[in-house]
Design a protein around this motif. Structure first.
Motif, short mmCIF file in Angstrom:
data_model
loop_
_atom_site.label_atom_id
_atom_site.label_comp_id
_atom_site.label_asym_id
_atom_site.label_seq_id
_atom_site.Cartn_x
_atom_site.Cartn_y
_atom_site.Cartn_z
N ARG A 109 0.84 -1.20 0.00
CA ARG A 109 0.00 0.00 0.00
C ARG A 109 0.88 1.26 0.00
N LEU A 110 1.94 1.27 0.80
CA LEU A 110 2.81 2.44 0.85
C LEU A 110 3.52 2.66 -0.48
N ARG A 111 3.92 1.57 -1.13
CA ARG A 111 4.57 1.68 -2.44
C ARG A 111 3.62 2.28 -3.48
N ARG A 112 2.36 1.93 -3.41
CA ARG A 112 1.40 2.32 -4.46
C ARG A 112 0.77 3.69 -4.23
N THR A 113 0.95 4.26 -3.05
CA THR A 113 0.31 5.53 -2.72
C THR A 113 1.10 6.71 -3.27
#
Length: 204
Positions: A109-113
């Motif tokens: 999730r952090l990578r994609r945000t």
């Protein structure tokens, strides 16, 4: 949005939400660059924008009241900073528990945000990053750590942030970066400034 005088030469814009803050920040910076607004400082915060060093606050407030800010989501010209992150924070399992997922899902999730710097504060170079949905807000630690290492990537409330220098702190640690975020010799000294888009990428 509501406009209030603050002292003899400042105005405070009270906004309804962070998106409105970013929209007004972008509009006011644009108007100042175009010579349509005189203000020494334009400082966004969580739900306000401060204009300081305004020669004629009453006239400026009247002009601002007639302006319509651009959509905050339309900031395609904003700079992007890619932050290399190693996801080894001590609080990753705690964040996963709050989100009801496993640790790899938190990291994904952090990578994609796509984050955006909403405002800066707490310490020189510390940027409050928005982009995570409200339901993923996490609480701060009940007892802050006495020392958080420089470069620590962390979450608290609806925000992500990166500690530019070692300091006490109560945010949940999810990773770390070697990127220098504040350098008094640089122009500007802070690497992350309001409106900047931020992507977390895997550290090599």
């Amino acid at each position: 949005m509501r406009i209030r005088p603050v002292g003899a030469h400042a105005l405070l814009l009270d906004c309804d939400d962070p998106d409105q803050v970013e929209a007004w920040r972008a509009e006011l910076w644009h108007r100042r660059a175009a010579g349509e607004l005189a203000a020494d400082e334009i400082v966004p915060a969580a739900v306000t924008v401060l204009l300081d060093g305004v020669p004629d606050p009453a006239a400026t407030a009247a002009r601002i009241a007639g302006w319509h800010p651009r959509n905050a989501a339309a900031g395609t010209a904003a700079a992007e900073v890619r932050v290399p992150v190693a996801y080894d924070g001590a609080d990753l399992p705690t964040v996963a528990g709050h989100w009801g997922v496993d640790v790899p899902t938190v990291v994904d999730r952090l990578r994609r945000t796509e984050f955006r710097v909403a405002f800066c504060g707490f310490a020189p170079g510390f940027a409050y990053l928005t982009g995570l949905p409200p339901e993923l807000a996490v609480p701060r630690l009940a007892s802050p750590r006495t020392r958080v290492p420089a470069g620590s990537v962390a979450l608290a409330g609806p925000y992500a942030g990166i500690y530019p220098a070692a300091s006490p702190g109560g945010w949940l640690l999810v990773g770390r970066t070697e990127l220098t975020l504040f350098d008094v010799r640089a122009d500007p000294p802070a690497r992350l400034t309001p409106g900047t888009r931020v992507r977390f990428v895997d550290a090599p």
